[in-house]
Design a protein around this motif. Structure first.
Motif, short mmCIF file in Angstrom:
data_model
loop_
_atom_site.label_atom_id
_atom_site.label_comp_id
_atom_site.label_asym_id
_atom_site.label_seq_id
_atom_site.Cartn_x
_atom_site.Cartn_y
_atom_site.Cartn_z
N GLU A 199 -1.50 -12.60 -19.95
CA GLU A 199 -1.42 -12.36 -21.22
C GLU A 199 -0.90 -10.95 -21.41
O GLU A 199 0.03 -10.28 -22.05
N GLU A 200 -1.63 -10.23 -20.67
CA GLU A 200 -2.08 -8.54 -20.96
C GLU A 200 -0.18 -8.44 -21.06
O GLU A 200 -0.01 -7.25 -21.39
N VAL A 201 -0.45 -8.11 -19.35
CA VAL A 201 0.67 -7.64 -18.96
C VAL A 201 1.95 -8.55 -18.92
O VAL A 201 2.84 -7.31 -19.67
N GLN A 202 1.86 -9.75 -19.45
CA GLN A 202 3.48 -10.09 -20.31
C GLN A 202 3.33 -9.11 -21.38
O GLN A 202 4.51 -8.73 -21.96
N LYS A 203 2.60 -9.36 -22.31
CA LYS A 203 2.90 -8.59 -23.70
C LYS A 203 3.29 -7.40 -23.51
O LYS A 203 4.65 -6.74 -24.69
N ILE A 204 2.82 -6.16 -22.18
CA ILE A 204 3.01 -4.85 -22.67
C ILE A 204 4.97 -4.90 -21.92
O ILE A 204 5.78 -4.57 -21.93
N LEU A 205 4.86 -5.95 -21.25
CA LEU A 205 5.99 -6.22 -20.33
C LEU A 205 7.51 -6.66 -21.32
O LEU A 205 8.15 -5.44 -21.53
N ILE A 206 7.06 -7.44 -21.85
CA ILE A 206 7.79 -7.97 -22.89
C ILE A 206 8.27 -6.65 -24.03
O ILE A 206 9.34 -7.03 -24.27
N ASP A 207 7.29 -6.37 -24.23
CA ASP A 207 7.49 -5.14 -25.24
C ASP A 207 8.40 -4.45 -25.20
O ASP A 207 9.13 -3.61 -25.47
N ASN A 219 11.04 -12.14 -24.78
CA ASN A 219 10.04 -13.19 -23.99
C ASN A 219 9.99 -13.42 -22.86
O ASN A 219 9.94 -12.88 -22.16
N PRO A 220 9.38 -14.62 -22.80
CA PRO A 220 8.39 -14.39 -21.21
C PRO A 220 9.87 -15.29 -20.15
O PRO A 220 9.70 -15.15 -18.94
N ALA A 221 10.39 -15.64 -20.69
CA ALA A 221 12.02 -15.89 -19.58
C ALA A 221 12.74 -14.61 -19.79
O ALA A 221 13.15 -15.00 -18.18
N GLU A 222 12.93 -14.26 -20.70
CA GLU A 222 13.84 -12.63 -20.13
C GLU A 222 13.20 -12.24 -19.57
O GLU A 222 14.11 -11.08 -18.58
N LEU A 223 12.03 -11.62 -19.30
CA LEU A 223 10.94 -11.00 -18.25
C LEU A 223 11.05 -11.49 -17.33
O LEU A 223 11.67 -11.03 -16.25
N GLU A 224 11.01 -12.80 -16.88
CA GLU A 224 11.36 -13.48 -15.68
C GLU A 224 12.69 -13.11 -15.29
O GLU A 224 13.04 -12.83 -13.71
N THR A 237 14.51 -10.40 -15.72
CA THR A 237 15.02 -9.24 -15.69
C THR A 237 14.71 -9.19 -14.15
O THR A 237 15.40 -7.72 -13.59
N VAL A 238 13.65 -9.14 -13.95
CA VAL A 238 12.37 -9.47 -12.43
C VAL A 238 13.30 -10.15 -11.35
O VAL A 238 13.33 -9.19 -10.54
N ARG A 239 14.20 -11.24 -11.92
CA ARG A 239 15.19 -11.77 -10.90
C ARG A 239 16.61 -10.78 -10.70
O ARG A 239 16.97 -11.53 -9.99
N SER A 240 16.46 -10.24 -11.77
CA SER A 240 18.16 -9.44 -11.47
C SER A 240 17.66 -8.58 -10.45
O SER A 240 17.72 -7.76 -10.03
N PRO A 241 19.83 -7.96 -10.64
CA PRO A 241 20.28 -7.68 -9.15
C PRO A 241 19.94 -5.69 -9.71
O PRO A 241 19.41 -5.19 -9.36
N GLN A 242 19.57 -6.13 -11.31
CA GLN A 242 19.94 -4.60 -12.33
C GLN A 242 18.35 -4.42 -11.77
O GLN A 242 17.92 -3.38 -12.03
N PHE A 243 16.66 -4.75 -11.73
CA PHE A 243 15.89 -4.74 -10.75
C PHE A 243 15.25 -3.61 -9.85
O PHE A 243 15.24 -2.89 -9.91
N ARG A 244 15.86 -4.58 -8.86
CA ARG A 244 16.63 -3.80 -7.19
C ARG A 244 17.20 -2.57 -7.60
O ARG A 244 16.84 -1.99 -6.87
#
Length: 137
Positions: free
Chosen positions: A38-46, A54-59, A61-68
């Motif tokens: 939860e702490e990591v999630q909050k930092i990243l979501i912010d 929100n958590p779904a958008e964070l996930e 983002t991590v799965r996106s081609p832009q992340f790579r």
């Protein structure tokens, strides 16, 4: 003697750099469970745009081609003469990865510096907790 010469030659050659996007894959991030903290999630979501916090958008983002692509850009930037500014932007101590830097592997040095910073933060947090316990009755 020949074995010694081979070892010396290997020591003088720069290490092969493994790109960050091959190390920090979306699959590895998801499997690590770090996004469940939860702490990591909050930092990243912010850090996400307001409409995507929100958590779904964070996930996503991590799965996106832009992340790579971002990880590939960071890998390239680390391999330039400006790597010190990247370390500074992340408040990282280059001495933590000095051996890797000496071998020309700035990516490994970057990861070692992040690991050292995380270890120091965890140690500091642990000291704070043990200090709180000592102040009890």
């Amino acid at each position: 003697m020949q074995g010694f010469q081979q070892q010396m030659g290997a020591a003088q050659q720069p290490q092969r750099v493994v790109p960050l996007q091959n190390i920090v894959t979306s699959e590895e991030v998801m499997a690590s469970g770090v996004l469940g903290d939860e702490e990591v999630q909050k930092i990243l979501i912010d850090m996400l745009p307001v409409e995507a916090q929100n958590p779904a958008e964070l996930e996503a983002t991590v799965r996106s081609p832009q992340f790579r692509q971002t990880l590939a850009s960071l890998t390239n930037a680390l391999q330039t003469e400006n790597y010190n500014s990247i370390f500074a932007n992340f408040s990282l101590d280059t001495s933590a990865g000095a051996a890797a830097l000496a071998q020309g592997n700035n990516v490994e040095a970057f990861l070692q510096a992040i690991e050292a910073q995380a270890r120091a933060a965890a140690d500091a947090a642990g000291e704070g907790k043990s200090g709180d316990e000592k102040t009890g009755p």
